[in-house]
Design a protein around this motif. Structure first.
Motif, mmCIF file in Angstrom:
data_model
loop_
_atom_site.group_PDB
_atom_site.id
_atom_site.type_symbol
_atom_site.label_atom_id
_atom_site.label_comp_id
_atom_site.label_asym_id
_atom_site.label_seq_id
_atom_site.Cartn_x
_atom_site.Cartn_y
_atom_site.Cartn_z
ATOM 1 N N ILE B 178 15.843 -19.355 -15.521
ATOM 2 C CA ILE B 178 15.205 -19.233 -16.837
ATOM 3 C C ILE B 178 13.895 -20.005 -16.836
ATOM 4 N N GLY B 179 12.886 -19.331 -17.350
ATOM 5 C CA GLY B 179 11.555 -19.932 -17.379
ATOM 6 C C GLY B 179 10.731 -19.633 -16.143
ATOM 7 N N GLN B 180 11.355 -19.098 -15.125
ATOM 8 C CA GLN B 180 10.619 -18.780 -13.894
ATOM 9 C C GLN B 180 9.863 -17.455 -14.063
ATOM 10 N N THR B 181 8.689 -17.419 -13.540
ATOM 11 C CA THR B 181 7.872 -16.206 -13.569
ATOM 12 C C THR B 181 8.060 -15.441 -12.259
ATOM 13 N N TYR B 182 8.038 -14.142 -12.383
ATOM 14 C CA TYR B 182 8.241 -13.329 -11.184
ATOM 15 C C TYR B 182 7.424 -12.049 -11.274
ATOM 16 N N ASP B 183 7.153 -11.489 -10.123
ATOM 17 C CA ASP B 183 6.500 -10.178 -10.043
ATOM 18 C C ASP B 183 7.545 -9.135 -9.664
ATOM 19 N N VAL B 184 7.473 -7.989 -10.319
ATOM 20 C CA VAL B 184 8.412 -6.907 -10.036
ATOM 21 C C VAL B 184 7.738 -5.904 -9.102
ATOM 22 N N TYR B 185 8.300 -5.746 -7.948
ATOM 23 C CA TYR B 185 7.818 -4.758 -6.989
ATOM 24 C C TYR B 185 8.847 -3.650 -6.825
ATOM 25 N N GLY B 206 2.750 2.047 -8.999
ATOM 26 C CA GLY B 206 1.473 2.109 -9.700
ATOM 27 C C GLY B 206 1.066 0.813 -10.345
ATOM 28 N N GLY B 207 1.790 -0.233 -10.115
ATOM 29 C CA GLY B 207 1.401 -1.520 -10.679
ATOM 30 C C GLY B 207 2.538 -2.512 -10.632
ATOM 31 N N ILE B 208 2.162 -3.750 -10.415
ATOM 32 C CA ILE B 208 3.161 -4.824 -10.369
ATOM 33 C C ILE B 208 3.311 -5.391 -11.774
ATOM 34 N N GLU B 209 4.549 -5.474 -12.205
ATOM 35 C CA GLU B 209 4.802 -6.092 -13.511
ATOM 36 C C GLU B 209 5.117 -7.572 -13.300
ATOM 37 N N THR B 210 4.595 -8.376 -14.203
ATOM 38 C CA THR B 210 4.905 -9.801 -14.157
ATOM 39 C C THR B 210 5.699 -10.164 -15.410
ATOM 40 N N ALA B 211 6.762 -10.879 -15.212
ATOM 41 C CA ALA B 211 7.618 -11.232 -16.343
ATOM 42 C C ALA B 211 8.175 -12.632 -16.133
ATOM 43 N N VAL B 212 8.792 -13.133 -17.166
ATOM 44 C CA VAL B 212 9.405 -14.461 -17.129
ATOM 45 C C VAL B 212 10.881 -14.308 -17.492
ATOM 46 N N VAL B 213 11.738 -14.953 -16.736
ATOM 47 C CA VAL B 213 13.161 -14.927 -17.080
ATOM 48 C C VAL B 213 13.341 -15.659 -18.406
ATOM 49 N N VAL B 222 14.630 -6.848 -19.748
ATOM 50 C CA VAL B 222 14.477 -5.508 -19.175
ATOM 51 C C VAL B 222 12.997 -5.233 -18.969
ATOM 52 N N VAL B 223 12.677 -4.723 -17.804
ATOM 53 C CA VAL B 223 11.289 -4.388 -17.476
ATOM 54 C C VAL B 223 11.210 -2.901 -17.210
ATOM 55 N N ASP B 224 10.282 -2.237 -17.872
ATOM 56 C CA ASP B 224 9.998 -0.845 -17.523
ATOM 57 C C ASP B 224 9.119 -0.870 -16.276
ATOM 58 N N ALA B 225 9.747 -0.717 -15.146
ATOM 59 C CA ALA B 225 9.054 -0.976 -13.889
ATOM 60 C C ALA B 225 8.302 0.236 -13.354
ATOM 61 N N TRP B 226 8.714 1.408 -13.779
ATOM 62 C CA TRP B 226 8.044 2.617 -13.265
ATOM 63 C C TRP B 226 8.241 3.691 -14.321
ATOM 64 N N THR B 227 7.174 4.061 -14.976
ATOM 65 C CA THR B 227 7.312 4.952 -16.130
ATOM 66 C C THR B 227 6.699 6.322 -15.930
ATOM 67 N N TYR B 242 14.316 3.475 -2.816
ATOM 68 C CA TYR B 242 13.447 2.343 -3.149
ATOM 69 C C TYR B 242 14.290 1.079 -3.302
ATOM 70 N N ASP B 243 13.623 -0.038 -3.069
ATOM 71 C CA ASP B 243 14.224 -1.330 -3.367
ATOM 72 C C ASP B 243 13.427 -1.988 -4.487
ATOM 73 N N VAL B 244 14.110 -2.810 -5.231
ATOM 74 C CA VAL B 244 13.434 -3.629 -6.239
ATOM 75 C C VAL B 244 13.395 -5.059 -5.727
ATOM 76 N N VAL B 245 12.232 -5.660 -5.782
ATOM 77 C CA VAL B 245 12.115 -7.069 -5.390
ATOM 78 C C VAL B 245 11.554 -7.855 -6.571
ATOM 79 N N TYR B 246 12.274 -8.874 -6.941
ATOM 80 C CA TYR B 246 11.739 -9.842 -7.888
ATOM 81 C C TYR B 246 11.150 -10.970 -7.043
ATOM 82 N N ASP B 247 9.831 -11.002 -6.997
ATOM 83 C CA ASP B 247 9.127 -11.948 -6.134
ATOM 84 C C ASP B 247 8.865 -13.233 -6.913
ATOM 85 N N PHE B 248 9.798 -14.146 -6.825
ATOM 86 C CA PHE B 248 9.642 -15.405 -7.562
ATOM 87 C C PHE B 248 8.594 -16.301 -6.918
#
Lengths: 230, 790
Positions: B178-185, B206-213, B222-227, B242-248
């Motif tokens: 919680i509170g950690q920021t991550y990039d969604v690939y 088409g783009g990396i989403e950045t979010a915070v737990v 919930v992240v709309d990662a690919w729309t 595909y794989d999903v990576v949360y790049d902390f």
């Protein structure tokens, strides 16, 4: 001689006789109606849940009877005993088409006396069935009828006799001799063929095409049964 | 027990003395969480060894051990179980591990061997200690779709290209983040081996989403990662992986401490807690194209006439000469049908790389004759590969992968053919029973009853139309009850039950035998679209063990409908994992134990639902009219002498049915799904009172009384109302439609429900309660089990 060619027993070519048979117009076929045939479709449906309730339905007319002999016999799937078929008669009968609609579940079995006939088509649009009667049969005394719905392969001799008794009791009769004679005349001389494939390809297919033309695809299938047609 | 362990650990071990200078810290975590709920470690894909370290390192959690003023070695040790420690160079650090002051700070990797908790403590003699509580448990993954209610998110394998990809992290399971920021690939799937040599992330969405737990629930994360722009173009395959990576680390690489959905774990048994694991190369998710559309291969059609009932039509990839060995599919038609009538299905499957033959079938004498032509045509084809069509198939048939499809009498005939092989009355010459991978019947008959046409343990599928006017399912005619055959199998089985389809919709040219409300008739084209998609999924599932294909066999059609199928078309899926390979824990199959108060697994069954009856799934009076004298009304899954059984009951107010889990089987943590099949009771007043999908709640209760409840409706759909066909008695509603409901076990853990999957005491079904829209109902239930999601 090519054993795949139609041959008359004793050497006379039977193609002419066969041609006579298949040249008959549907218009001249008998159309005898029977009380049994009325509401036949309803009877089939009812028999689904209670097969014993089905009352035998005689066919309406015997149109063609073509006797044959095979060089190579085959084992018939059309009764539980699986008899070898070496000779027999291909018949064309006209019947109530409401009995004939192709179904997956039990259909009335076509009997000639106490044995199921090898039904080769459905005839649900034409009302004409082409069937193979295995072995010797005296058509002048034969009862030809639709018996209890089921599958022919499961009918044993005892069941066949019971079916015949029931049909006779229900009024099934032999055809008048004149009609049988006419059918045999249309069939012509007995024909000799190589095997089952040739029988289907050279006789059954042509009869289906002629008397049940709506089933041309089936006739075409049977033509392919003869290696000579490959 | 988990809570108790945590409490003990917190009180006795975790608190570092104020004077302590020793610090052990998990990456992407904080001391406060380390000391309370602990740090979650994803389970391993397999036991880590020196040999596979590079492949599995990303599933481990980095820790740093330090003591800035250390004068003595720092000793690292663990208590409580499942963790082991590795050095970053790939050598195992045997505990207790002594680290010299000069080697501090030390980077280590923690691997969880089992599910459970463990405390890792670093101690410097005379200088204090510091500890981390590690938790390891099922990790459901990251990709899926958001739900409107608990559990708020569902992990899925198949995502269609007309949908969007969502990802989510549960902030309770991963409270340490919680509170950690991550990039969604979203990255192209890589195996563990591939990740080992290339951990650079390249996003495909088409783009990396950045979010915070974020604290709260999974629904808040919930992240709309690919729309847009999803493509399922997989060539001959089904699903682009595909794989999903949360790049902390937010450094564009997959490293230990990041989360990856795409490295999966399976082990050998539900009950065998530490039975060892196997690495399964399964992606995080798959984008799937429209299964009703043809595959990439142009097809060629040839017809062979090989003799009496040896006519065959082949459809296959036109460039087969340049291809390897292809699976073989043989179709056996039904009575009154013609072997040329299945071009739609042959062409569809051939376009995906299969050789599909349809042969003349001798159905008129009966099922045995049909089975003979199934066998003789099989022998003919495989025995004449060098001559058929000039030898075009020679060297291109994979005889180890064969599917038989049969329609109506042919559908029973293929089972009879297989049965003849099993019973030994027929010995194949050019193939053997093992070559048959899957059998499928289209609306089959049941002439031969329980003992002659059995699928045994073979994979078995059925597609069946509710408006079939021939093999109608009518309760008065056993021959016309197709579903009997399905329940006689003992292997994997599935049903595709198509509302509004009739018997001949599944070929080109049979007459229209539709029986049902006219407005529900879907027509031949639509029925064949359903069939094309179902058969493609079936072939992919059983020929290739394709992962997303499985989703099409069991998920509610409301939530995973092939793109080309009309939104209004209703299909009911039933899917059962059975047989030794399934490794299923059956809580109650209602067969081996007929008492209503004991399950087949030996646990107590309690209930206050009304009119509960357990018995053979056979309508007892030949009519679908509802009467209290026929509790199995509408059941057409067996004859009176079949063994298939289930339970029926009804309710008019809140009521329950509960199954105790026997003590030796209460650890469900290695299972994937709670699965059962259920249906509504046709024409029962409680069914007709509220026609529509019926939902209810399913609750797990653990050994200390913690419960977690999910409504089956949250996933979409519910138990479909019976097809509103009339006949066979008074009223409307045809045969009962068993539908499989599978709930992922980890869903019960969502948002910190507290449920302990290692100690589940009971599975409880709750009907007509406040969370259900359905205050009344009549239900049939069967095959309550924990399965492996295979």
């Amino acid at each position: 001689m090519n054993t795949n060619d139609p041959r008359r027993i004793g050497g006379a070519v039977t193609a002419i006789a066969l041609g006579v048979a298949i040249g008959i117009s549907l218009a001249v076929l008998g159309t005898t109606e029977t009380a049994h045939a009325q509401n036949a479709q309803g009877a089939v449906a009812q028999a689904e849940s209670n097969p014993s309730a089905f009352t035998a339905v005689p066919v309406q007319n015997l149109v063609v009877a073509q006797r044959f002999v095979l060089d190579e016999s085959y084992e018939s799937d059309w009764s539980k005993e699986r008899p070898e078929v070496k000779q027999g008669t291909v018949i064309v009968v006209r019947t109530d088409k409401s009995l004939l609609r192709p179904r997956q579940s039990a259909m009335p079995i076509l009997y000639v006396n106490d044995r199921p006939a090898e039904q080769t088509n459905f005839g649900h649009e034409s009302g004409c069935l082409v069937a193979i009667v295995a072995g010797e049969v005296d058509l002048r005394s034969a009862r030809i009828f639709h018996g209890t719905p089921g599958t022919a392969e499961s009918v044993d001799a005892a069941e066949g006799r019971a079916e015949l008794e029931a049909a006779t009791a229900a009024g099934a009769k032999a055809f008048p001799e004149a009609r049988v004679t006419k059918a045999l005349d249309r069939g012509g001389e007995p024909i000799r063929l190589a095997d089952r494939g040739a029988l289907y390809a050279q006789v059954v297919a042509k009869l289906i095409e002629r008397f049940s033309p709506q089933e041309a695809e089936r006739a075409e299938l049977y033509r392919g049964f003869d290696p000579a047609n490959r | 027990m988990v809570s108790a362990l945590i409490a003990v650990a917190f009180a006795g071990v975790l608190a570092s003395p104020a004077w302590s200078q020793v610090d052990v810290t998990a990456a992407f975590s904080d001391d406060a969480t380390e000391a309370t709920t602990g740090v979650f470690v994803t389970p391993p894909v397999a036991p880590v060894t020196t040999a596979n370290f590079a492949r599995l390192r990303t599933s481990m959690r980095p820790i740093t051990v330090d003591s800035p003023a250390a004068a003595m070695p720092v000793v690292v040790d663990s208590s409580g179980g499942p963790i082991e420690v590795w050095r970053t160079d790939g050598t195992r650090a045997t505990l207790p591990l002594s680290i010299d002051p000069g080697a501090l700070p030390a980077q280590l990797l923690v691997n969880a061997r089992f599910h459970g908790t463990s405390t890792l403590t670093a101690t410097e003699s005379g200088a204090g200690s510091d500890s981390i509580l590690f938790r390891s448990g099922p990790f459901p993954g990251l990709a899926g779709r958001e739900l409107a209610a608990f559990p708020f998110f569902e992990q899925v394998a198949a995502i269609q290209e007309n949908d969007i990809v969502q990802t989510a992290i549960d902030p309770v399971r991963h409270a340490d983040r919680i509170g950690q920021t991550y990039d969604v690939y979203i990255v192209k799937h890589r195996s563990a081996d591939q990740w080992a040599v290339d951990n650079i992330l390249f996003d495909e969405s088409g783009g990396i989403e950045t979010a915070v737990v974020t604290a709260g629930g999974v629904q808040d994360n919930v992240v709309d990662a690919w729309t847009t722009g999803l493509s399922g173009a997989a060539g001959t395959g089904l699903g682009v992986a595909y794989d999903v990576v949360y790049d902390f680390g937010m450094d564009g690489t997959l490293d230990p401490g990041d989360l990856v959905d795409g490295v999966k774990y399976a082990d050998a048994g539900v009950a065998a807690f530490d039975s060892g694991g196997v690495d399964i190369d399964e992606a995080g998710f798959y984008i799937v194209h429209d299964l009703t559309q043809p595959g990439p291969f142009a097809t060629q059609t040839e017809t062979e006439f090989g003799g009496s009932f040896l006519s065959q039509r082949y459809v296959f990839p036109a460039n087969i000469a340049n291809m390897g060995k292809l699976p073989f599919i043989q179709i056996s038609h039904g009575n009154g049908h013609v072997f040329t009538w299945y071009a739609y299905l042959q062409e569809h499957l051939a376009s995906y790389g299969y050789i599909v033959s349809s042969h003349a079938n001798d159905t008129m004498p009966g099922i045995n004759a049909a089975s003979t032509t199934t066998l003789t045509n099989m022998e003919y084809f495989l025995g004449n590969l060098d001559t058929i069509e000039g030898g075009i198939f020679e060297g291109h048939v994979d005889t180890s992968r064969i599917m038989w499809i049969g329609h109506s009498r042919g559908g029973e005939g293929i089972l009879r053919a297989y049965d003849r092989i099993v019973e030994g009355s027929y010995t194949p010459v050019n193939f053997d029973a093992e070559n048959l991978v899957v059998l499928s019947s289209i609306a089959p008959t049941d002439f031969l009853g329980p003992f002659q046409s059995l699928p045994y343990g073979k994979n078995y599928h059925m597609i069946y139309g509710s408006a079939d006017g021939d093999v109608s399912g009518t309760p008065s005619n056993n021959i016309a009850q197709a579903l009997h055959l399905l329940d006689r199998g003992t292997g994997f089985r599935n049903l595709t039950y198509v509302h509004g389809a009739d018997h001949n919709d599944f070929n080109c040219c049979g007459f229209n035998d539709f029986q049902g409300p006219p407005a529900t008739q879907i027509g031949r084209d639509e029925a064949q679209r359903v069939a094309k998609a179902a058969y493609l999924a079936l072939a992919k599932r059983y020929f290739e063990d394709n992962v997303p294909a499985k989703d099409y066999l069991w998920r509610q059609y409301e939530t995973l409908k092939p793109i080309g199928v009309a939104p209004t078309t209703t299909v009911v899926n039933m899917y059962k994992e059975d047989g030794p390979e399934a490794d299923t824990f059956v809580i109650d199959d209602f067969q081996s134990q007929p008492a209503t108060n004991i399950s087949s697994s030996g646990g107590a069954v309690s209930f206050d639902v009304t009119n509960l009856v357990e018995g053979i799934l056979d309508d007892g009076d030949g009519s679908f009219s509802w009467t209290t004298n026929d509790p199995m009304n509408g059941m057409t899954y067996g004859r009176s002498n079949d063994s298939t059984a289930g339970v029926v009951f009804d309710y008019s107010s809140a009521a329950f049915l509960e199954f105790e889990i026997v003590a030796p089987r209460r650890d469900l943590s290695r299972g994937q799904f709670l699965s059962f099949r259920a249906c509504q009771g046709t024409r029962h007043p409680n069914t007709t009172a509220r026609l529509g999908d019926l939902t209810f709640d399913v609750t797990l209760r653990d050994g200390i009384g913690t419960t977690s409840t999910i409504s089956i409706g949250v996933y979409g759909g519910g138990l479909e109302e019976p097809y509103q066909r009339t006949g066979a008695g008074i009223g409307a509603g045809w045969q009962n439609e068993f539908e499989t409901i599978r709930i992922r076990l980890t869903d019960f853990e969502a948002n910190g429900s507290g449920i302990d999957l290692t100690d589940i005491e009971a599975v409880r079904f709750e009907f007509g309660g406040p969370s259900s829209d359905d205050a009344v109902g009549r239900i049939g239930l069967d095959d309550v089990e924990i399965n492996r999601g295979r």
